[in-house]
Design an enzyme around this catalytic site. Structure first.
Site, PDB file in Angstrom:
ATOM      1  N   GLU A   1      -7.064   5.356  -1.409  1.00  0.00           N
ATOM      2  CA  GLU A   1      -7.400   6.480  -0.182  1.00  0.00           C
ATOM      3  C   GLU A   1      -6.189   6.891   0.827  1.00  0.00           C
ATOM      4  OE1 GLU A   1     -10.473   7.930   0.670  1.00  0.00           O
ATOM      5  OE2 GLU A   1     -11.304   7.363  -1.214  1.00  0.00           O
TER       6      GLU A   1
ATOM      7  N   CYS B   1     -14.452   0.941 -10.720  1.00  0.00           N
ATOM      8  CA  CYS B   1     -14.603   1.717  -9.460  1.00  0.00           C
ATOM      9  C   CYS B   1     -13.884   2.836  -9.951  1.00  0.00           C
ATOM     10  CB  CYS B   1     -13.884   0.606  -8.484  1.00  0.00           C
ATOM     11  SG  CYS B   1     -13.440   1.918  -6.945  1.00  0.00           S
TER      12      CYS B   1
ATOM     13  N   HIS C   1     -12.117   4.797  -7.983  1.00  0.00           N
ATOM     14  CA  HIS C   1     -10.875   4.903  -7.527  1.00  0.00           C
ATOM     15  C   HIS C   1      -9.740   4.275  -8.388  1.00  0.00           C
ATOM     16  CE1 HIS C   1     -13.028   5.607  -3.810  1.00  0.00           C
ATOM     17  NE2 HIS C   1     -11.980   5.690  -3.115  1.00  0.00           N
TER      18      HIS C   1
END
Length: 269
Positions: free
Chosen positions: A151, A183, A185
């Site tokens: 992020e 995930c 991400h």
């Protein structure tokens, strides 16, 4: 009027799914919602993740999507069936496509799964893998430090390597030959994860398999886009749009440059 595919995630992770959808289904319009103001979902209670997912779906439904893709493993694990019970369109998660890909790839029968605390706590991947092949050995590990790195746009650095290496240390002595990036991400860190785990471990990114499932469902329902004109995608995030837009443009690269995009910051919750 072309109905879009709605994709939601806790932040930027779902862009890994978006990239595959854009590659495999370039005529499909995408509405993306990244809940960057409330990421990460992994440490949160299941009830809270379910509430957040409902709020995002309630927001996205105004765009009359033909399908909803929950491109967040934590939300898929705890909220998939809840959302399916609330809408009349297909809802796709990312866990079962990833599990199928890993089951088809492993030779040793030992599959590793890394994910957020919420995903690992749910044992959703273990259930999915055992449902496909009861004799598989599944080794699960939560890696809560990965999502904040992504992020922040910190994909490759000395800090990233140190975090990945220390987080995966316990897996390196196991006999797994396949590792699910549980995930969405985590594919942003795939190069570093692969470097740490070594060439004998195949990484499974569920984004590719999820895009294939999306294509199959839409084909079977005769809902694939046939427009000749390029779609206008819409990207929403609930937090600071600057980092979100930077990461999206970096990750999607040429695919996002070729199509018109609208960037917006909505109010939900």
């Amino acid at each position: 009027m072309q109905q879009p595919i709605a994709v939601l995630d806790s932040g930027v992770g779902g862009l890994t799914v978006v990239r595959e959808v854009m590659r495999q289904l370039p005529r499909e319009k995408i509405i993306y919602f990244g809940d960057t103001a409330r990421t990460p979902y992994g440490p949160r209670p299941a009830e809270e993740v379910t509430r957040f997912t409902r709020e995002i779906v309630d927001y996205l439904i105004q765009f009359r999507p033909k399908m909803i893709v929950i491109a967040c493993n934590t939300a898929t694990a705890v909220a998939l069936e809840d959302i399916r019970s609330r809408v009349t369109i297909p809802v796709v998660g990312v866990i079962h496509p990833g599990a199928r890909a890993a089951n088809g790839r492993t030779q040793s029968g030992v599959v590793g799964v890394i994910g957020t605390e919420g995903t690992i706590r749910s044992a959703a991947y273990e259930h999915a893998l055992k449902g496909l092949s009861p004799n598989l050995e599944v080794i699960s590990l939560a890696c809560p430090r990965f999502v904040p790195l992504v992020e922040q746009g910190n994909f490759r650095s000395a800090e990233t390597y140190e975090v990945v290496q220390s987080s995966l240390e316990s897996l390196k002595c196991r006999q797994l030959d396949t590792l699910i990036l549980g995930c969405t991400h985590y594919p942003f860190l795939a190069d570093t994860i692969s470097e740490v785990m070594g060439n004998n471990v195949t990484l499974i990114n569920s984004a590719d398999e999820t895009a294939r499932e999306i294509s199959t469902i839409l084909h079977d329902r005769n809902r694939l886009a046939r427009n000749e004109a390029l779609p206008v995608h819409q990207f929403f995030c609930s937090g600071d749009p600057r980092m979100f837009k930077t990461i999206a443009q970096q990750w999607l690269g040429e695919q996002i440059e070729l199509t018109p995009v609208v960037w917006q910051v909505p109010q939900i919750g």
